[in-house]
Motif scaffolding. Structure first.
Motif, PDB file in Angstrom:
ATOM      1  N   GLY A 111     -38.378  16.766 -13.538  1.00  0.00           N
ATOM      2  CA  GLY A 111     -37.950  18.040 -14.100  1.00  0.00           C
ATOM      3  C   GLY A 111     -36.504  18.004 -14.569  1.00  0.00           C
ATOM      4  O   GLY A 111     -36.157  18.548 -15.621  1.00  0.00           O
ATOM      5  N   GLU A 112     -35.633  17.355 -13.797  1.00  0.00           N
ATOM      6  CA  GLU A 112     -34.231  17.226 -14.200  1.00  0.00           C
ATOM      7  C   GLU A 112     -34.109  16.347 -15.442  1.00  0.00           C
ATOM      8  O   GLU A 112     -33.333  16.654 -16.359  1.00  0.00           O
ATOM      9  CB  GLU A 112     -33.398  16.645 -13.059  1.00  0.00           C
ATOM     10  N   ILE A 113     -34.858  15.247 -15.475  1.00  0.00           N
ATOM     11  CA  ILE A 113     -34.812  14.340 -16.623  1.00  0.00           C
ATOM     12  C   ILE A 113     -35.241  15.077 -17.892  1.00  0.00           C
ATOM     13  O   ILE A 113     -34.636  14.905 -18.967  1.00  0.00           O
ATOM     14  CB  ILE A 113     -35.711  13.115 -16.373  1.00  0.00           C
ATOM     15  N   TYR A 114     -36.271  15.909 -17.816  1.00  0.00           N
ATOM     16  CA  TYR A 114     -36.715  16.695 -18.969  1.00  0.00           C
ATOM     17  C   TYR A 114     -35.583  17.584 -19.506  1.00  0.00           C
ATOM     18  O   TYR A 114     -35.361  17.674 -20.724  1.00  0.00           O
ATOM     19  CB  TYR A 114     -37.901  17.576 -18.587  1.00  0.00           C
ATOM     20  N   LEU A 115     -34.892  18.254 -18.616  1.00  0.00           N
ATOM     21  CA  LEU A 115     -33.839  19.161 -19.062  1.00  0.00           C
ATOM     22  C   LEU A 115     -32.643  18.403 -19.629  1.00  0.00           C
ATOM     23  O   LEU A 115     -31.998  18.872 -20.580  1.00  0.00           O
ATOM     24  CB  LEU A 115     -33.408  20.070 -17.904  1.00  0.00           C
ATOM     25  N   LEU A 116     -32.341  17.247 -19.076  1.00  0.00           N
ATOM     26  CA  LEU A 116     -31.274  16.418 -19.645  1.00  0.00           C
ATOM     27  C   LEU A 116     -31.659  15.930 -21.037  1.00  0.00           C
ATOM     28  O   LEU A 116     -30.835  15.912 -21.959  1.00  0.00           O
ATOM     29  CB  LEU A 116     -30.979  15.236 -18.725  1.00  0.00           C
ATOM     30  N   TYR A 117     -32.918  15.542 -21.190  1.00  0.00           N
ATOM     31  CA  TYR A 117     -33.382  15.074 -22.494  1.00  0.00           C
ATOM     32  C   TYR A 117     -33.373  16.230 -23.503  1.00  0.00           C
ATOM     33  O   TYR A 117     -32.994  16.042 -24.676  1.00  0.00           O
ATOM     34  CB  TYR A 117     -34.784  14.483 -22.378  1.00  0.00           C
ATOM     35  N   ALA A 118     -33.752  17.425 -23.064  1.00  0.00           N
ATOM     36  CA  ALA A 118     -33.704  18.589 -23.947  1.00  0.00           C
ATOM     37  C   ALA A 118     -32.273  18.847 -24.410  1.00  0.00           C
ATOM     38  O   ALA A 118     -32.043  19.210 -25.575  1.00  0.00           O
ATOM     39  CB  ALA A 118     -34.259  19.817 -23.223  1.00  0.00           C
ATOM     40  N   GLU A 119     -31.312  18.643 -23.527  1.00  0.00           N
ATOM     41  CA  GLU A 119     -29.909  18.816 -23.916  1.00  0.00           C
ATOM     42  C   GLU A 119     -29.522  17.801 -24.991  1.00  0.00           C
ATOM     43  O   GLU A 119     -28.812  18.140 -25.953  1.00  0.00           O
ATOM     44  CB  GLU A 119     -28.997  18.682 -22.697  1.00  0.00           C
ATOM     45  N   CYS A 120     -29.979  16.575 -24.838  1.00  0.00           N
ATOM     46  CA  CYS A 120     -29.709  15.561 -25.861  1.00  0.00           C
ATOM     47  C   CYS A 120     -30.306  15.987 -27.201  1.00  0.00           C
ATOM     48  O   CYS A 120     -29.695  15.780 -28.263  1.00  0.00           O
ATOM     49  CB  CYS A 120     -30.296  14.214 -25.447  1.00  0.00           C
ATOM     50  N   MET A 121     -31.491  16.566 -27.163  1.00  0.00           N
ATOM     51  CA  MET A 121     -32.135  16.996 -28.405  1.00  0.00           C
ATOM     52  C   MET A 121     -31.377  18.161 -29.054  1.00  0.00           C
ATOM     53  O   MET A 121     -31.276  18.249 -30.276  1.00  0.00           O
ATOM     54  CB  MET A 121     -33.579  17.406 -28.125  1.00  0.00           C
TER      55      MET A 121
END
Length: 658
Positions: free
Chosen positions: A449-459
């Motif tokens: 879940g944390e990795i998803y939100l970090l990746y969303a920030e990159c996007m």
């Protein structure tokens, strides 16, 4: 003169005798000391030395287990105090006296216990990892055969990965990243007198450890079991190493490099979101496919029961029965404002309806839950008709003597990392003597879940709104929330009769429609998705620092004032009024319809709430509900964004400033 000479001679004689009298015991003591030294020179056959330990793979694994045990020091994650520095939590003492702690009030310094304890805990782990690493290199030539060599590599990779993690925490927590680097175990006193390396050198050092772990460790818990055999569940993973490398880049706002590692963690390890957020925090599904690395706790313990020999943790009890941490008021209201999707079947519940005497009158079937599942897995609210707390409804919790009640000091209970899903009639955490106010619930360090939100920030930083929404909405869908954006977006994965999309960033039509854009989605990610999904998890202090908004956020939160309302006429059971436990912004009336109110209350609640659901004899502008009132004034970026080097280190390391 003659008499004087006689007296002088006599004095000299007496002094000489006194000297000899004092010298004789010293001579005896010296001889005894020499005998003791000779005795101390003898080898203790029971002592662990290089001649008796670190002789084989078994000894290396023993040292590795001690390194893992270092993770159990609760100061490393700092769940009980680290988040008080940020916008997430307040210490319970603040709810009681309107005064905080040195951490919460941003008055901590190099002598503050938490500062010292976190430093010590991390360096203890580094010391133990280095013992294993040094011993491995001494024994490397003895690992004969492919299986033995692979076993040795696994040991080395784990030790280096753990050392990398400890240095990651230190680098991002202390002294702007400048630290002493210990590549081996210090032997002489001079070896401890390390000058501090630059932040860049420290980062390069721990990244090398993490890269080695990424390349040489099984990627997941399942891979450990299949590649190394049963009995290896809980060991540090290659996926965690790669995730930590990604977070290193994120912490420097290097989104280009972070994206590469994050996407690889998402695509190539087989991780997947748990279908129920409770599985990540309550012990019902530990080491599940969302978990990338978690600290393993157990009730099994050394009979001595001292320090880390206790394999269980104290966090669960201190969040529930001890109430040492409370969510901040703004975060509490954020949770309550989340919108459950009325089309999603997981939000349909059966709700008890009571008569005016508190007896069960009827059951409403298939009504939409009052609050989100994400809130239900994270915290309580006294008026939540649908959530459960140790088997009872929220307002009933606290009738047992062993369980604290909703009240002024505990307007909300944190449910994360506790056994709230236990059906024990509202008794709370197990306080039996054999448990000793401790818990065996594992604590996650990193999950998908944390990795998803970090990746969303990159996007978002990349300008890819559609891809950012894809990963944010996966998180929201898991908790049955209304999804962001339009169902016509290419990222809309859940289109159908059981999903609602809303192209309104705050999902509040009364504020006017604000379509989701890259700019407001960034703000939403920072101050809604991350704090609500990752409360008491992740790296909130690092986030606020790298976004450059720490001071601004504390100052913003400090401007809001809150009223505390009584929860009275409690028809969730035959329970007394809950005093001053319901938080509302000052001047805002709690106007929603409670299905258990008499009909006349529905008609009058907006004008006369004091007569009905919540007592109007409220306490207005409660100071203990203000967030960061003192800390926002004291916070100075250059002083408080990082913890200082502890006083003990400055006292013992003569070269710290060289």
């Amino acid at each position: 003169m003659k008499n004087i000479h006689k007296k002088t001679t006599k004095y000299k004689l007496m002094t000489h005798k006194t000297f000899l009298k004092g010298l004789l015991p010293l001579i005896v003591l010296a001889l005894s000391f020499q005998a003791c030294v000779d005795e101390l020179d003898q080898v203790n056959p029971n002592a662990l030395t290089l001649d008796t330990f670190w002789q084989n793979a078994g000894d290396l694994n023993g040292g590795l287990n001690a390194t893992y045990a270092s993770l159990r020091d609760e100061n490393i994650l700092g769940i009980k105090w680290e988040y008080n520095r940020t916008d997430i939590a307040v210490p319970s003492v603040f709810r009681n006296k309107s005064t905080g702690t040195a951490i919460y009030d941003q008055t901590f310094d190099l002598t503050t216990n938490e500062v010292q304890n976190k430093w010590n805990a991390c360096f203890k782990g580094i010391f133990r990892a280095n013992q294993v690493i040094d011993a491995y290199y001494r024994l490397e030539d003895t690992f004969n055969g492919a299986d033995a060599e692979q076993s040795g590599i696994y040991i080395l990779a784990q030790a280096r990965a753990l050392r990398g993690y400890f240095y990651y925490v230190l680098h991002n927590s202390f002294n702007k990243g400048s630290l002493p680097i210990f590549e081996t175990v210090p032997v002489e006193i001079a070896d401890f007198q390390k000058s501090f390396s630059t932040s860049e050198d420290v980062k390069a050092f721990y990244l090398a450890d993490l890269e080695y772990g990424k390349e040489n460790l099984p990627g997941t818990y399942n891979a450990w079991q299949s590649e190394a055999g049963n009995g290896n569940l809980g060991r540090i993973t290659g996926g965690f190493c790669e995730g930590l490398i990604a977070k290193t880049y994120i912490n420097e706002n290097d989104f280009v490099n972070a994206e590469i590692y994050l996407k690889n963690v998402i695509d190539n390890y087989g991780y997947e979101l748990a279908d129920d957020l409770a599985k990540c925090f309550t012990g019902i599904a530990e080491f599940n496919n969302e978990s990338i690395f978690e600290i393993n706790y157990s009730y099994d313990a050394n009979p001595l029961g001292l320090d880390e020999q206790k394999l269980s943790q104290q966090i669960s009890h201190q969040l529930n029965d001890g109430n040492q941490v409370q969510f901040s008021s703004w975060l509490t209201l954020k949770y309550r404002a989340e919108k459950p999707d009325p089309l999603n079947p997981i939000n349909l519940v059966n709700r008890n309806i009571y008569d005016t005497s508190g007896n069960l009158d009827s059951i409403q079937e298939n009504v939409v839950r009052m609050y989100s599942l994400r809130m239900n897995n994270s915290m309580t609210s006294v008026d939540d008709r649908d959530g459960r707390m140790y088997g009872v409804e929220n307002a009933e919790y606290g009738t047992e003597k062993s369980a604290a009640t909703h009240g002024r000091q505990t307007p909300n209970f944190i449910k994360k990392f506790t056994g709230w899903n236990t059906e024990n009639g509202g008794l709370g955490e197990d306080e039996s003597a054999d448990k000793d106010n401790r818990s065996d619930i594992n604590i996650p360090i990193m999950r998908l879940g944390e990795i998803y939100l970090l990746y969303a920030e990159c996007m978002i930083e990349k300008g890819d709104l559609s891809e950012a929404l894809r990963y944010i909405n996966r998180i929201r869908k898991r908790s049955g929330l209304i999804l962001l954006g339009k169902s016509t977006e290419t990222s809309a994965e859940f289109v159908g009769s059981t999903t609602t999309y809303m192209d309104d960033i705050d999902m509040d039509p009364s504020n006017g429609e604000q379509s989701v854009t890259l700019e407001n989605l960034e703000n939403h990610l920072r101050f809604t998705e991350k704090p609500l999904e990752l409360s008491l998890e992740g790296d909130r202090a690092y986030d606020l620092r790298r976004w450059g908004v720490w001071k601004q956020q504390l100052e913003n939160l400090s401007t809001f004032e809150y009223d505390s309302w009584h929860f009275r006429n409690n028809r969730m059971g035959k329970n007394p009024t809950r005093w001053r436990c319901f938080i509302m912004p000052t001047g805002v009336l709690p106007t929603y319809d409670d299905p258990n109110l008499p009909d006349y209350a529905f008609r009058q609640v907006k004008s006369t709430p004091e007569a009905h659901f919540i007592n109007g004899n409220r306490r207005a502008k409660e100071p203990h509900l203000r967030d960061a009132l003192t800390g926002s004034k004291n916070f100075i970026e250059d002083i408080h964004a990082y913890l200082p080097v502890p006083q003990d280190e400055l006292n013992s390391n003569l070269n710290w400033n060289q």
